[in-house]
Design a protein around this motif. Structure first.
Motif, PDB file in Angstrom:
ATOM      1  N   LEU A   1       0.785  -1.211  -0.039  1.00 22.73           N
ATOM      2  CA  LEU A   1       0.039   0.036   0.113  1.00 22.73           C
ATOM      3  C   LEU A   1       0.991   1.269   0.118  1.00 22.73           C
ATOM      4  N   ALA A   2       1.950   1.143   0.510  1.00 19.11           N
ATOM      5  CA  ALA A   2       2.848   2.375   0.612  1.00 19.11           C
ATOM      6  C   ALA A   2       3.211   2.738  -0.886  1.00 19.11           C
ATOM      7  N   GLN A   3       3.867   1.659  -1.505  1.00 22.60           N
ATOM      8  CA  GLN A   3       4.127   1.886  -2.780  1.00 22.60           C
ATOM      9  C   GLN A   3       3.019   2.211  -3.723  1.00 22.60           C
ATOM     10  N   LEU A   4       1.851   2.200  -3.398  1.00 19.19           N
ATOM     11  CA  LEU A   4       0.685   2.468  -4.279  1.00 19.19           C
ATOM     12  C   LEU A   4       0.162   4.027  -3.983  1.00 19.19           C
ATOM     13  N   ALA A   5       0.489   4.493  -2.919  1.00 18.65           N
ATOM     14  CA  ALA A   5       0.239   5.754  -2.211  1.00 18.65           C
ATOM     15  C   ALA A   5       0.245   7.053  -3.307  1.00 18.65           C
ATOM     16  N   GLY A   6      -0.859   7.526  -3.856  1.00 18.80           N
ATOM     17  CA  GLY A   6      -0.934   8.566  -4.741  1.00 18.80           C
ATOM     18  C   GLY A   6      -0.839   8.162  -6.207  1.00 18.80           C
TER      19      GLY A   6
END
Length: 539
Positions: free
Chosen positions: A310-315
């Motif tokens: 999810l951190a890699q998908l932020a924004g």
């Protein structure tokens, strides 16, 4: 000593239903392989086929650059001892190559048609369902052509016609080689049909294909039992006596069946890793863990990596960027856990036969519609060999194999789920909150479809959370919340798909439950797009 199947070769001229020919032949107990029409003669010979089918295709044989068999392949196919069946364009290749003529049809035929038997021989010998075929017998078939045979090659005779097609089926029972073609003498051992026996709309198409296989002398030895015996031997030979294997297990049918097959071959030398990427359906991790509890020699390793993904998908909102970031993160997570296990010599991949076929299709390389999530560059990075135990099978055959291996029905008939998970069903930015909303809605969709007894009739059914908000009213209050699309399709292999005509009552129940039970959704729509032009997944 490896088992070698009797083989039928299908030479692909670009038909959308070429794969269906191979599937039908396999259903009749004969192993069929598909190769492009321009495959080199040495490759064709190496398969030692007992019969050959020339597929249909979108071209006209008289067009410049139309696909034709190379002279030496034409010689080998049409002048050898093995029988040949030409279907639609494949029949035109046969006719043109042997000295006959093809022309544009005066009246094209697309769809249902009725053929009339002129001679009860060749492909028409046993076409009737109620006994020996009689001259004048009529049979429903499926046509799709804009050309027709103008004149037959020497040695051929017409055995059926339709209202607008004088040569709907042709036959030559003699055998001869290239010299006879040059002199115009009889050519050999061949059937040609203008219609498509491989589609279900041709009522007795399977019977016709069965006659052809019998003419070829096949013993019909293709079965899941034989396949398992052969696959286990092949895996043991590839992995050796000491090799270790890793499997990225998703819980889907492909990876589950592949793991079960490798497990049968090498036992405790297989290690399976399940990556929880935080993009799974409701309770999916728990279901996979329960499903494999006690089924594997080694415990299933679960990588809890949701926060990392999810951190890699932020924004991120672009679908391709989503897929690539998820793929790269998967490699990192898998690599880390594989290293903790001490590494391995091989990696299991659930490659299926359609993937193999597409890479050498007669239609040539296709545009990248979307990046498919797989372990991609992982084998090179981790310096492992690749074990692909399912690469000879179609999806429905994988399901049959799963049943044969004793896997639970819930696993075998589980609908396909994309590798990037809910990230490509949450349109726009992916957040934990939006995934949570979609999980609840998706669970309701599946629950109601299962209750209606329609789950096994569908290829896939799921929800898509749209980046759209709309005004609604709940009680006496105004709402401004998300819209959700329900997607349900029917397909055989996902190459094409039709939107499913779910009952209105079922759709109403699904919509009512989602709007009432899932906070954050106030509007439900139904996707009625087929593939093509749409894709099954929205991203």
């Amino acid at each position: 000593m490896m088992i070698k199947h009797e083989t039928l070769l299908v030479l692909d001229f670009g038909s959308q239903v070429t794969q269906l020919i191979a599937r039908r032949v396999r259903e009749l107990g004969v192993f069929a392989e598909i190769l492009p029409y321009d495959a080199p003669l040495e490759l064709l010979r190496s398969h030692a086929p007992k019969g050959i089918i020339l597929s249909g295709g979108p071209s006209s044989i008289y067009d410049e650059g139309a696909p034709r068999l190379a002279p030496e392949v034409l010689d080998w196919c049409l002048g050898g001892e093995r029988p040949v069946l030409g279907i639609c364009y494949g029949m035109f290749v046969m006719v043109d190559g042997l000295g006959g003529k093809v022309r544009p049809a005066t009246e094209r035929e697309f769809g249902h048609a009725m053929i009339t038997v002129d001679q009860a021989k060749g492909p028409m010998a046993e076409i009737a369902s109620d006994g020996p075929t009689q001259v004048g017998h009529q049979e429903p078939v499926w046509m799709s052509h804009g050309d027709e045979v103008e004149s037959l090659p020497p040695g051929f005779e017409t055995v059926a016609h339709s209202r607008s097609c004088a040569h709907a089926a042709i036959y030559s029972g003699s055998k001869a080689g290239s010299e006879t073609r040059a002199t115009g003498a009889a050519s050999g051992g061949m059937w040609g049909v203008q219609f498509h026996p491989e589609v279900t709309h041709t009522r007795r198409g399977t019977a016709l294909l069965g006659q052809f296989l019998d003419l070829c002398g096949f013993s019909r030895d293709w079965s899941m039992g034989v396949f398992v015996e052969e696959a286990v031997a092949r895996i043991r030979e590839q992995v050796g006596d000491t090799g270790t294997v890793l499997c990225g297990l998703s819980g889907g049918v492909d990876s589950s069946v592949a793991a079960a097959l490798v497990e049968r071959a090498i036992g405790e030398r297989l290690h399976c890793i399940f990556v929880d990427n935080g993009l799974l359906r409701k309770a999916e991790r728990q279901q996979v863990e329960a499903m494999f509890a006690g089924r594997l020699h080694n415990p299933l390793v679960v990588a809890d990596a949701g926060a990392q993904f999810l951190a890699q998908l932020a924004g991120v909102t672009d679908p391709e960027v989503k897929r690539k970031r998820i793929g790269a993160t998967f490699i990192e997570v898998f690599d880390e856990h594989a290293h903790a296990l001490g590494g391995a010599d091989f990696l299991v991949q659930g490659t299926l036969y359609p993937d193999v076929i597409e890479s050498v299709s007669a239609r040539g390389p296709s545009a990248t519609i979307k990046t498919h999530h797989n372990v991609g560059g992982l084998p090179e990075r981790m310096k492992m060999g690749v074990v692909e135990p399912l690469r000879e099978l179609f999806k429905d055959e994988v399901r049959k194999l799963g049943v044969h291996l004793g896997l639970p029905e819930a696993m075998v008939w589980r609908h396909p789920f994309p590798g990037p998970g809910l990230a490509v069903r949450v349109l726009g930015e992916v957040t934990e909150a939006r995934c949570a909303v979609l999980r609840e809605a998706d669970a309701i969709i599946i629950d109601e479809v299962v209750k209606a007894g329609l789950y096994r009739d569908l290829w896939q059914v799921f929800g898509v959370l749209l980046p759209v908000q709309s005004v609604g009213v709940m009680g006496d209050a105004r709402t401004y919340e998300n819209a959700l699309a329900v997607r349900a399709v029917q397909s055989v292999d996902a190459m094409t798909a039709d939107w499913a005509h779910l009952p209105y009552e079922l759709l109403g129940t699904i919509s009512n439950r989602i709007i009432n039970e899932v906070r954050g959704i106030n509007r439900v729509c139904y996707d009625i797009s087929s593939k093509p032009p749409a894709t099954i997944e929205w991203e």
